[in-house]
Write a protein that holds these residues in place. Structure first.
Motif, short mmCIF file in Angstrom:
data_model
loop_
_atom_site.label_atom_id
_atom_site.label_comp_id
_atom_site.label_asym_id
_atom_site.label_seq_id
_atom_site.Cartn_x
_atom_site.Cartn_y
_atom_site.Cartn_z
N VAL A 179 0.63 -0.98 -0.02
CA VAL A 179 -0.24 -0.18 0.69
C VAL A 179 1.37 1.49 0.20
CG1 VAL A 179 -1.70 1.25 1.43
CG2 VAL A 179 -1.86 -1.15 1.14
N GLN A 180 1.58 1.14 1.01
CA GLN A 180 3.21 2.15 1.46
C GLN A 180 3.26 2.88 -0.45
OE1 GLN A 180 2.68 3.88 3.94
NE2 GLN A 180 4.45 5.87 2.46
N LYS A 181 4.15 1.40 -1.56
CA LYS A 181 4.46 1.62 -2.27
C LYS A 181 3.93 2.49 -3.55
CE LYS A 181 7.93 -0.78 -4.67
NZ LYS A 181 8.63 -1.70 -5.06
N LEU A 182 2.77 1.84 -3.29
CA LEU A 182 1.18 2.13 -4.12
C LEU A 182 0.94 3.96 -3.76
CD1 LEU A 182 -1.64 -1.13 -4.60
CD2 LEU A 182 0.36 -0.06 -6.03
N ILE A 183 1.00 4.57 -3.44
CA ILE A 183 0.47 6.04 -2.31
C ILE A 183 1.79 6.81 -2.68
CG2 ILE A 183 0.03 6.99 -0.53
CD1 ILE A 183 -1.42 4.87 0.59
N ILE A 223 -7.62 2.38 -1.03
CA ILE A 223 -7.15 1.94 -1.93
C ILE A 223 -8.03 1.08 -0.01
CG2 ILE A 223 -4.89 0.74 -0.21
CD1 ILE A 223 -2.70 2.84 -1.80
N SER A 224 -8.15 1.88 0.90
CA SER A 224 -8.48 1.55 1.94
C SER A 224 -9.69 0.15 1.71
CB SER A 224 -9.09 2.54 2.31
OG SER A 224 -10.21 3.30 1.90
N LYS A 225 -11.04 0.90 0.44
CA LYS A 225 -12.27 -0.11 -0.04
C LYS A 225 -11.24 -1.32 -0.73
CE LYS A 225 -14.35 4.49 -0.92
NZ LYS A 225 -14.40 4.87 -1.36
N MET A 226 -9.63 -1.59 -1.24
CA MET A 226 -8.91 -2.90 -2.39
C MET A 226 -9.21 -3.72 -0.91
SD MET A 226 -6.53 -0.91 -4.30
CE MET A 226 -6.55 0.39 -5.61
N THR A 227 -9.64 -4.92 -1.43
CA THR A 227 -9.21 -6.34 -1.07
C THR A 227 -7.67 -6.71 -1.44
OG1 THR A 227 -9.32 -7.18 -2.90
CG2 THR A 227 -11.62 -7.05 -1.31
N ASP A 228 -6.94 -7.44 -0.75
CA ASP A 228 -6.13 -8.01 -0.63
C ASP A 228 -5.38 -8.60 -2.27
OD1 ASP A 228 -5.50 -7.78 2.15
OD2 ASP A 228 -5.45 -9.82 2.87
N SER A 229 -5.99 -9.11 -2.45
CA SER A 229 -5.97 -9.53 -4.20
C SER A 229 -5.99 -8.25 -4.85
CB SER A 229 -7.30 -10.30 -4.59
OG SER A 229 -7.28 -11.66 -3.67
N GLN A 230 -6.84 -7.36 -5.07
CA GLN A 230 -6.56 -5.82 -5.64
C GLN A 230 -5.11 -5.40 -5.46
OE1 GLN A 230 -10.09 -4.52 -4.81
NE2 GLN A 230 -11.25 -4.45 -6.16
N ILE A 231 -4.97 -5.33 -3.88
CA ILE A 231 -3.40 -4.38 -3.31
C ILE A 231 -2.30 -5.33 -4.72
CG2 ILE A 231 -2.35 -4.19 -2.08
CD1 ILE A 231 -4.59 -3.36 -0.30
N GLU A 232 -2.49 -6.69 -4.58
CA GLU A 232 -1.20 -7.66 -5.34
C GLU A 232 -1.72 -7.23 -7.05
OE1 GLU A 232 -2.01 -11.49 -3.67
OE2 GLU A 232 -0.55 -11.18 -1.89
N TYR A 233 -2.90 -7.53 -7.17
CA TYR A 233 -2.85 -6.78 -8.73
C TYR A 233 -1.80 -5.72 -9.09
CZ TYR A 233 -4.27 -5.97 -12.71
OH TYR A 233 -4.86 -5.52 -14.10
N TYR A 234 -2.38 -4.65 -8.70
CA TYR A 234 -1.72 -3.38 -8.73
C TYR A 234 -0.67 -3.10 -8.65
CZ TYR A 234 -6.43 -1.71 -9.92
OH TYR A 234 -7.62 -1.34 -10.48
N HIS A 235 0.38 -3.86 -7.64
CA HIS A 235 1.99 -3.70 -7.19
C HIS A 235 2.13 -4.83 -8.39
CE1 HIS A 235 5.32 -4.57 -5.33
NE2 HIS A 235 5.41 -4.07 -4.14
N TRP A 236 1.36 -6.09 -8.49
CA TRP A 236 1.85 -7.10 -9.58
C TRP A 236 2.36 -5.98 -10.91
CZ3 TRP A 236 -0.47 -8.08 -14.05
CH2 TRP A 236 0.43 -8.84 -14.82
#
Length: 48
Positions: free
Chosen positions: A10-14, A24-37
């Motif tokens: 999350v910090q890296k995306l921000i 980001i607070s509304k995202m699931t773990d899967s969504q965060i992993e996807y966007y990070h990837w």
């Protein structure tokens, strides 16, 4: 995903201004992993 791993991603995306904290607070773990990837993980195929 662990809380520490989530916080790191999350910090890296921000920091890269891809998303704001509210989105980001509304995202699931899967969504965060996807966007990070999508934005940060390199693949060997990226260089071919």
């Amino acid at each position: 995903m662990s809380q520490v791993e989530r916080k790191s991603k999350v910090q890296k995306l921000i920091e890269q201004q891809k998303f704001n904290e509210k989105d980001i607070s509304k995202m699931t773990d899967s969504q965060i992993e996807y966007y990070h990837w999508l934005y940060f993980d390199d693949s060997v195929y990226d260089y071919m």
